[in-house]
Design an enzyme around this catalytic site. Structure first.
Site, PDB file in Angstrom:
ATOM      1  N   ARG A 258     -57.913  13.782  11.004  1.00  0.00           N
ATOM      2  CA  ARG A 258     -57.685  15.224  10.941  1.00  0.00           C
ATOM      3  C   ARG A 258     -56.192  15.470  11.136  1.00  0.00           C
ATOM      4  NH1 ARG A 258     -59.506  17.386  16.034  1.00  0.00           N
ATOM      5  NH2 ARG A 258     -57.294  17.655  16.401  1.00  0.00           N
ATOM      6  N   HIS A 262     -57.720  21.031  15.559  1.00  0.00           N
ATOM      7  CA  HIS A 262     -59.180  21.172  15.466  1.00  0.00           C
ATOM      8  C   HIS A 262     -59.531  22.547  14.867  1.00  0.00           C
ATOM      9  CE1 HIS A 262     -63.398  21.185  16.523  1.00  0.00           C
ATOM     10  NE2 HIS A 262     -63.216  22.336  17.132  1.00  0.00           N
ATOM     11  N   TYR A 271     -52.877  15.903  23.047  1.00  0.00           N
ATOM     12  CA  TYR A 271     -53.735  14.720  23.194  1.00  0.00           C
ATOM     13  C   TYR A 271     -53.487  13.629  22.145  1.00  0.00           C
ATOM     14  CZ  TYR A 271     -56.523  17.399  19.791  1.00  0.00           C
ATOM     15  OH  TYR A 271     -56.942  18.126  18.699  1.00  0.00           O
TER      16      TYR A 271
HETATM   17  C1  LIG Z   1     -74.006  21.784  20.247  1.00  0.00           C
HETATM   18  C2  LIG Z   1     -72.537  22.081  20.404  1.00  0.00           C
HETATM   19  N1  LIG Z   1     -71.861  21.617  21.468  1.00  0.00           N
HETATM   20  C3  LIG Z   1     -70.519  21.864  21.611  1.00  0.00           C
HETATM   21  C4  LIG Z   1     -69.860  22.603  20.672  1.00  0.00           C
HETATM   22  C5  LIG Z   1     -68.353  22.882  20.818  1.00  0.00           C
HETATM   23  N2  LIG Z   1     -67.643  22.133  19.767  1.00  0.00           N
HETATM   24  C6  LIG Z   1     -67.176  22.726  18.659  1.00  0.00           C
HETATM   25  S1  LIG Z   1     -66.425  21.648  17.627  1.00  0.00           S
HETATM   26  C7  LIG Z   1     -66.689  20.365  18.670  1.00  0.00           C
HETATM   27  C8  LIG Z   1     -66.216  18.975  18.326  1.00  0.00           C
HETATM   28  C9  LIG Z   1     -66.816  18.452  17.071  1.00  0.00           C
HETATM   29  O1  LIG Z   1     -66.287  17.203  16.778  1.00  0.00           O
HETATM   30  P1  LIG Z   1     -66.756  16.367  15.538  1.00  0.00           P
HETATM   31  O2  LIG Z   1     -68.248  16.345  15.451  1.00  0.00           O
HETATM   32  O3  LIG Z   1     -66.077  15.050  15.591  1.00  0.00           O
HETATM   33  O4  LIG Z   1     -66.246  17.232  14.297  1.00  0.00           O
HETATM   34  P2  LIG Z   1     -64.748  17.666  13.939  1.00  0.00           P
HETATM   35  O5  LIG Z   1     -64.501  18.980  14.628  1.00  0.00           O
HETATM   36  O6  LIG Z   1     -63.842  16.592  14.399  1.00  0.00           O
HETATM   37  O7  LIG Z   1     -64.749  17.840  12.458  1.00  0.00           O
HETATM   38  C10 LIG Z   1     -67.361  20.782  19.819  1.00  0.00           C
HETATM   39  C11 LIG Z   1     -67.734  19.895  20.944  1.00  0.00           C
HETATM   40  C12 LIG Z   1     -70.597  23.103  19.581  1.00  0.00           C
HETATM   41  N3  LIG Z   1     -70.030  23.809  18.621  1.00  0.00           N
HETATM   42  N4  LIG Z   1     -71.932  22.812  19.456  1.00  0.00           N
END
Ligand SMILES: Cc1ncc(C[n+]2csc(CCOP(=O)(O)OP(=O)(O)O)c2C)c(N)n1
Length: 360
Positions: A258, A262, A271
């Site tokens: 990425r 985020h 980080y």
């Molecule tokens: C069930 C749930 N827990 C926590 C969150 C908060 N949250 C939003 S994005 C994220 C990280 C997601 O990471 P990843 O699956 O690696 O996808 P990326 O954002 O890197 O594309 C989190 C923990 C959420 N949206 N849904």
């Protein structure tokens, strides 16, 4: 079978196009014509420009929030290319290039991040579920959809995405287990962009690869260079063919990065190091496809610059339509979960209206 040759337990990763834009595995090169490659490149550039503009609009206070997919264009696009119009896309929230390839309008994506749920109302011809912000919940929905397709004996395949962080959620494992047991026609794509917000991939799991998680569920898994459009096409093509032939699911881990934050609320410099980001910039999926097309005389630097300019204008026009669109009403917030409101929701709606009119 690619997933056998590229056994994730042996630390093997499928790569076809190098960062320098050279085909390093000609025998595995998918059958693609150069005119199509040029079109896919344009889709990737369109997605990149839309991403960059969205960040700009948000910084200008014109967009609520945004989750960029800069750097991940090949991972989502390459996975959609081998699918047909009748197949289903179940996205997470970082699949812009794949979204465009599926035929979903950019307007919808912008509306969504603009805070208007109307963005989730896609044209009927676009077989796609809405964006999923709850992490990994879309994977069980995807398997349910695939089981229904199987039950009705339809010739359709479901392609579902999640992030590396998504693989730490229970629903990832439930989805893979069900899909494995019922041999459902579904392809899971993990966009391993190395971070789940600020949590790095190595702090998520002790597994050496994410692809190997498939083995526990009795399904094939393959790790692919997610910045390599051709490798993504080759791996997904095989997985889609298996699913269509009734041979069940496949798990594809797209190793990518990425490059942006985020979301627009995040500061990644806290980080991760600039050196790491610079290293990945050299592996950029757009840069390597550009080098490939230039070497094949299917693109020039001037044409490339003109593409960026043309898409900037297009994206600006689309965004002005979003800014002129109607805001959702309070009724909309309550309208879409139940056919009719429950007494409790009716009360909440009355209270909300009173509150907004200045009452208590
Ligand atoms: C069930 C749930 N827990 C926590 C969150 C908060 N949250 C939003 S994005 C994220 C990280 C997601 O990471 P990843 O699956 O690696 O996808 P990326 O954002 O890197 O594309 C989190 C923990 C959420 N949206 N849904």
């Amino acid at each position: 079978m690619l997933s056998k040759t590229y056994d994730p337990l042996k630390g093997k990763k499928l790569e076809i196009l190098s960062a320098e834009g050279k085909v390093i595995k000609p025998s595995l090169m998918p059958k693609v014509d150069l005119a199509s490659v040029r079109k896919w490149y344009e889709t990737m550039v369109f997605a990149r420009v839309a991403d960059q503009k969205a960040i700009q609009y948000q910084r200008q206070g014109r967009m609520l929030t945004y989750a960029p997919s800069i750097g991940q264009e090949a991972a989502s696009l390459g996975a959609i290319i081998p699918t047909e119009e009748r197949d289903w896309l179940v996205p997470a929230f970082r699949e812009l290039a794949g979204w465009l390839q599926k035929g979903a309008p950019l307007e919808n994506l912008f509306l969504y991040w603009y805070g208007n749920e109307a963005g989730s109302l896609l044209p009927d011809s676009v077989r796609m579920l809405p964006i999923s912000v709850p992490i990994a919940s879309q994977l069980t929905h995807a398997v349910g959809l695939a089981m229904a397709i199987d039950y009705e004996e339809k010739d359709e395949v479901v392609i579902a995405f999640c992030g590396d962080g998504g693989t730490s959620q229970g629903e990832f494992h439930e989805a893979l287990n069900f899909a494995g047991v019922f041999e459902s026609p579904v392809v899971f794509v993990i966009q391993n962009n190395q971070f789940a917000i600020s949590v790095s991939r190595k702090d998520q799991t002790r597994s050496k690869t994410l692809a190997q998680k498939a083995i526990a569920y009795g399904i094939p898994g393959i790790q692919v260079d997610g910045n390599d459009l051709f490798a993504m096409i080759a791996a997904t093509q095989e997985a889609v063919e298996r699913a269509r032939a009734g041979e069940g699911p496949t798990l594809i881990e797209a190793v990518t990065y990425r490059l942006g934050p985020h979301t627009t609320s995040d500061d990644p410099s806290i980080y991760r190091s600039d050196e790491e980001v610079e290293e990945w910039k050299e592996k950029d999926p757009i840069l390597r496809l550009k080098r490939y097309l230039i070497s094949k005389k299917k693109l020039t630097e001037d044409e490339d610059q003109a593409l960026y300019k043309q898409f900037e204008e297009e994206v600006n026009t689309i965004f002005s339509r979003i800014e002129e669109s109607q805001s959702p009403t309070l009724d909309d917030v309550f309208s879409y979960t139940y056919a009719s409101l429950t007494p409790n929701l009716e009360k909440q709606l009355r209270n909300a209206k009173q509150f907004l009119e200045g009452g208590e």
